[in-house]
Write a protein that holds these residues in place. Sequence first.
Motif, PDB file in Angstrom:
ATOM      1  N   ILE A  89       0.850  -1.203   0.000  1.00 14.98           N
ATOM      2  CA  ILE A  89       0.000   0.000   0.000  1.00 14.98           C
ATOM      3  C   ILE A  89       0.884   1.252   0.000  1.00 14.98           C
ATOM      4  O   ILE A  89       0.673   2.178  -0.791  1.00 14.98           O
ATOM      5  N   ARG A  90       1.910   1.222   0.829  1.00 18.64           N
ATOM      6  CA  ARG A  90       2.778   2.391   0.918  1.00 18.64           C
ATOM      7  C   ARG A  90       3.492   2.638  -0.405  1.00 18.64           C
ATOM      8  O   ARG A  90       3.508   3.758  -0.933  1.00 18.64           O
ATOM      9  N   ALA A  91       4.039   1.569  -0.995  1.00 17.85           N
ATOM     10  CA  ALA A  91       4.792   1.734  -2.248  1.00 17.85           C
ATOM     11  C   ALA A  91       3.905   2.235  -3.378  1.00 17.85           C
ATOM     12  O   ALA A  91       4.304   3.102  -4.168  1.00 17.85           O
ATOM     13  N   VAL A  92       2.680   1.726  -3.453  1.00 18.36           N
ATOM     14  CA  VAL A  92       1.776   2.140  -4.543  1.00 18.36           C
ATOM     15  C   VAL A  92       1.354   3.594  -4.349  1.00 18.36           C
ATOM     16  O   VAL A  92       1.372   4.391  -5.289  1.00 18.36           O
ATOM     17  N   ARG A  93       1.002   3.948  -3.089  1.00 19.29           N
ATOM     18  CA  ARG A  93       0.632   5.348  -2.821  1.00 19.29           C
ATOM     19  C   ARG A  93       1.781   6.286  -3.189  1.00 19.29           C
ATOM     20  O   ARG A  93       1.566   7.316  -3.839  1.00 19.29           O
ATOM     21  N   ASP A  94       2.999   5.875  -2.815  1.00 18.32           N
ATOM     22  CA  ASP A  94       4.165   6.728  -3.096  1.00 18.32           C
ATOM     23  C   ASP A  94       4.351   6.966  -4.589  1.00 18.32           C
ATOM     24  O   ASP A  94       4.507   8.100  -5.025  1.00 18.32           O
ATOM     25  N   ILE A  95       4.317   5.888  -5.355  1.00 16.20           N
ATOM     26  CA  ILE A  95       4.584   6.063  -6.792  1.00 16.20           C
ATOM     27  C   ILE A  95       3.456   6.830  -7.458  1.00 16.20           C
ATOM     28  O   ILE A  95       3.682   7.637  -8.370  1.00 16.20           O
ATOM     29  N   CYS A  96       2.228   6.640  -6.992  1.00 20.66           N
ATOM     30  CA  CYS A  96       1.087   7.369  -7.558  1.00 20.66           C
ATOM     31  C   CYS A  96       1.218   8.867  -7.274  1.00 20.66           C
ATOM     32  O   CYS A  96       1.054   9.697  -8.179  1.00 20.66           O
ATOM     33  N   ASP A  97       1.520   9.187  -6.006  1.00 20.62           N
ATOM     34  CA  ASP A  97       1.634  10.608  -5.647  1.00 20.62           C
ATOM     35  C   ASP A  97       2.773  11.273  -6.411  1.00 20.62           C
ATOM     36  O   ASP A  97       2.681  12.414  -6.831  1.00 20.62           O
ATOM     37  N   GLU A  98       3.825  10.497  -6.586  1.00 24.54           N
ATOM     38  CA  GLU A  98       5.000  11.065  -7.207  1.00 24.54           C
ATOM     39  C   GLU A  98       4.858  11.196  -8.721  1.00 24.54           C
ATOM     40  O   GLU A  98       5.227  12.194  -9.318  1.00 24.54           O
ATOM     41  N   ARG A  99       4.304  10.160  -9.366  1.00 19.96           N
ATOM     42  CA  ARG A  99       4.300  10.117 -10.824  1.00 19.96           C
ATOM     43  C   ARG A  99       2.939  10.366 -11.473  1.00 19.96           C
ATOM     44  O   ARG A  99       2.870  10.666 -12.653  1.00 19.96           O
ATOM     45  N   LEU A 100       1.879  10.114 -10.693  1.00 18.08           N
ATOM     46  CA  LEU A 100       0.541  10.193 -11.308  1.00 18.08           C
ATOM     47  C   LEU A 100      -0.367  11.166 -10.570  1.00 18.08           C
ATOM     48  O   LEU A 100      -1.592  11.040 -10.632  1.00 18.08           O
ATOM     49  N   ALA A 101       0.232  12.132  -9.899  1.00 19.35           N
ATOM     50  CA  ALA A 101      -0.559  13.035  -9.054  1.00 19.35           C
ATOM     51  C   ALA A 101      -1.734  13.618  -9.828  1.00 19.35           C
ATOM     52  O   ALA A 101      -1.575  14.092 -10.965  1.00 19.35           O
ATOM     53  N   GLY A 102      -2.933  13.531  -9.266  1.00 20.94           N
ATOM     54  CA  GLY A 102      -4.112  14.138  -9.848  1.00 20.94           C
ATOM     55  C   GLY A 102      -4.735  13.384 -11.004  1.00 20.94           C
ATOM     56  O   GLY A 102      -5.751  13.787 -11.540  1.00 20.94           O
ATOM     57  N   ARG A 103      -4.142  12.259 -11.377  1.00 21.42           N
ATOM     58  CA  ARG A 103      -4.746  11.542 -12.510  1.00 21.42           C
ATOM     59  C   ARG A 103      -4.808  10.031 -12.272  1.00 21.42           C
ATOM     60  O   ARG A 103      -4.586   9.228 -13.166  1.00 21.42           O
ATOM     61  N   TYR A 104      -5.103   9.637 -11.048  1.00 18.86           N
ATOM     62  CA  TYR A 104      -5.290   8.199 -10.803  1.00 18.86           C
ATOM     63  C   TYR A 104      -6.438   7.965  -9.828  1.00 18.86           C
ATOM     64  O   TYR A 104      -6.746   8.810  -8.981  1.00 18.86           O
ATOM     65  N   ASP A 105      -7.117   6.798 -10.028  1.00 18.21           N
ATOM     66  CA  ASP A 105      -8.077   6.302  -9.037  1.00 18.21           C
ATOM     67  C   ASP A 105      -7.469   5.032  -8.480  1.00 18.21           C
ATOM     68  O   ASP A 105      -7.180   4.106  -9.236  1.00 18.21           O
ATOM     69  N   LEU A 106      -7.291   4.990  -7.193  1.00 20.33           N
ATOM     70  CA  LEU A 106      -6.745   3.776  -6.569  1.00 20.33           C
ATOM     71  C   LEU A 106      -7.756   3.245  -5.566  1.00 20.33           C
ATOM     72  O   LEU A 106      -8.145   3.931  -4.627  1.00 20.33           O
ATOM     73  N   GLU A 107      -8.151   1.969  -5.804  1.00 24.14           N
ATOM     74  CA  GLU A 107      -9.043   1.309  -4.852  1.00 24.14           C
ATOM     75  C   GLU A 107      -8.200   0.258  -4.136  1.00 24.14           C
ATOM     76  O   GLU A 107      -7.421  -0.453  -4.765  1.00 24.14           O
ATOM     77  N   VAL A 108      -8.322   0.185  -2.819  1.00 30.61           N
ATOM     78  CA  VAL A 108      -7.612  -0.860  -2.078  1.00 30.61           C
ATOM     79  C   VAL A 108      -8.651  -1.839  -1.544  1.00 30.61           C
ATOM     80  O   VAL A 108      -9.588  -1.440  -0.868  1.00 30.61           O
ATOM     81  N   VAL A 109      -8.509  -3.115  -1.929  1.00 37.37           N
ATOM     82  CA  VAL A 109      -9.496  -4.127  -1.533  1.00 37.37           C
ATOM     83  C   VAL A 109      -8.827  -5.171  -0.653  1.00 37.37           C
ATOM     84  O   VAL A 109      -7.809  -5.759  -1.038  1.00 37.37           O
ATOM     85  N   ASP A 110      -9.410  -5.396   0.509  1.00 37.62           N
ATOM     86  CA  ASP A 110      -8.930  -6.468   1.393  1.00 37.62           C
ATOM     87  C   ASP A 110      -9.711  -7.729   1.027  1.00 37.62           C
ATOM     88  O   ASP A 110     -10.915  -7.821   1.276  1.00 37.62           O
ATOM     89  N   ILE A 111      -9.015  -8.721   0.413  1.00 36.35           N
ATOM     90  CA  ILE A 111      -9.750  -9.913  -0.045  1.00 36.35           C
ATOM     91  C   ILE A 111     -10.229 -10.782   1.127  1.00 36.35           C
ATOM     92  O   ILE A 111     -11.087 -11.625   0.943  1.00 36.35           O
ATOM     93  N   TYR A 112      -9.691 -10.573   2.317  1.00 43.28           N
ATOM     94  CA  TYR A 112     -10.239 -11.297   3.473  1.00 43.28           C
ATOM     95  C   TYR A 112     -11.658 -10.823   3.760  1.00 43.28           C
ATOM     96  O   TYR A 112     -12.508 -11.590   4.162  1.00 43.28           O
ATOM     97  N   ARG A 113     -11.882  -9.512   3.541  1.00 42.03           N
ATOM     98  CA  ARG A 113     -13.217  -8.978   3.799  1.00 42.03           C
ATOM     99  C   ARG A 113     -14.126  -9.085   2.584  1.00 42.03           C
ATOM    100  O   ARG A 113     -15.348  -9.097   2.719  1.00 42.03           O
ATOM    101  N   HIS A 114     -13.535  -9.150   1.411  1.00 42.20           N
ATOM    102  CA  HIS A 114     -14.341  -9.245   0.177  1.00 42.20           C
ATOM    103  C   HIS A 114     -13.834 -10.392  -0.688  1.00 42.20           C
ATOM    104  O   HIS A 114     -13.289 -10.169  -1.769  1.00 42.20           O
ATOM    105  N   PRO A 115     -14.010 -11.615  -0.199  1.00 43.92           N
ATOM    106  CA  PRO A 115     -13.424 -12.760  -0.933  1.00 43.92           C
ATOM    107  C   PRO A 115     -13.976 -12.924  -2.354  1.00 43.92           C
ATOM    108  O   PRO A 115     -13.267 -13.400  -3.235  1.00 43.92           O
TER     109      PRO A 115
END
Lengths: 99, 483
Positions: A29-55
């Motif tokens: 999560i940290r690595a993806v957020r970092d690269i998005c903020d750094e390289r894709l600022a303002g032009r990305y939608d990121l959804e984080v899904v916990d498959i334990y809660r949404h199998p």
Amino acid sequence: MTDTAPTPSTRYVLCLFVTGASPRSVRAIRAVRDICDERLAGRYDLEVVDIYRHPQRAREDQVVGAPTLVKSLPLPVRRIIGDMSNGSRLASGLGLIAR
Amino acid sequence: MTANFLAKAPTGISGLDEMTMGGLPKGRPTLLCGGPGSGKTLLSMSFIVNGALRYGEPGVFMSFEERPEDLRANFTSLGFDVDDLTKRELLVVDHVRLERSEIEESGEYDLEGIFVRLGYAVDTIGAKRVAIDTIEALFAGLSNEAALRSELRRLFGWLKERGLTAIITGERGASHLTRYGLEEYVSDCVIVLDNRIVDQLSTRRLRILKYRGSAHGADEYPFLIDERGASVLPISSAGLDHSACPERMSTGVASLDSMLGGEGYFVGSSILVSGAAGTGKSSLAAHFAEAGCGRGEKVVYVALEESAPQIIRNMASIGVDLGRWATSGLLRFNAARPSYYGLETHLAKILREVQCFQPKLAVIDPISSFLSIGSGREVHAMLLRLADILKAHNVTTVFTELVATNLRRDEAEASVSSLMDTWISLRRLEIAGDARRALCIVKSRGMAHSRRVREFVLEDAGFTVVDEPLDPSITTLRQEPGA
């Protein structure tokens, strides 16, 4: 790779599948957020899904390895599997030129 | 055998449950390996669907290889309706797609996606059975082999922990049982499938390599998949322990019955009718079949050289109406050229027919045509098992055999007769310029029978043994050369 290089305005649709709060999930999560903020600022939608809660999402979205980051847009679809600790692989999976 | 009772989960696959004395180890994984086209997928599907429909055990089928539409077609080919089973919550089919070209690996990972999907599917329908086909596809899709191996080990443990009876399929490898050594992780039961092609005929075989804590047959058994599902032919179930039935059954020809002690063949016995071309072998077999149907008994006619309509037409010319019984359903024709399948498959198909249709009588016409697809020794071994199986099911069977009278009887022909209880030999004679026919009961175990060579006629009214003895002045019965 044959895909056209994304222009600075290309919109990214990303979904990161994680397993609860495992150390790999947290790192990913940290690595993806970092690269998005750094390289894709303002032009990305990121959804984080916990498959334990949404199998059912694991089946619907063809998740095999965990964590998995799915880039559905821009095409082509890419699945980046791992804790995203290899930054150049992550960038290349996202179609961003590795630094 | 251990003191602990080893629980088993029946596969519902005819033959396999007998071989394993009850089925696969319950609550444990079984490894099923084989080459491409050996039937791994269809066998695993049968295991899952039979569990759901017959044993009250819903199942999950996880496929790594076939596309969803191919999977659906496979289920349909076995007569199963995936949508219906899914709707009734008896089955979950999960297709795992791994497209190497889409995948990038960045850092450490595990296979929790697979575990979550399996766990979710199992919980949704309360599954007791799982099939995973073929998990080795992971190695083609992902590159971290060490991670995959440790995850596979964890997966097998997980299946056991959850008490799931599972089949894991694997591709046959060159130096190992499976390409990625899956056998290392499964210690309870290993089954090997094989699809061998000899002389362009393919025969599937199944072998139980290992079954911890349980007795099992160690040989290879022919394995059959058709529209009625999968079945295995366990040779050991055939044997010499059939009960000798004292009951008798008409040959369908009254005058022949009287030569056989007045009562005909023994019920459940094997009868060989041999003769050159055109001597009337099929006619005698047809009388036998017609008489059975007339008594209301079911008859299966395995036709290896002629089609059912041809046989019906030919027999109508001697007043034997088989068409009527075929229409009524008492008579069933199984027509197949010998070259359609290998010997084992023929055997398995006949067994399947015997089990499903449960006939009292059978005709195999002619067994000599099997020599076109196997050596004399192989055909002999196959016929031995066929005769044993038919006997074990108490089916009275007429086997016809074409012999070339101008040739020395070859080894296969001669040895078949020793398997038979009754042997009737038909011949053509030339007496004073007339072509005539004669028969002789060479042997008939356990009964007093005529030992004379008797003339018979084949006319509109059928097959009749002539009352008058052949002119004793004819000392040499010149046999015509075979056709």
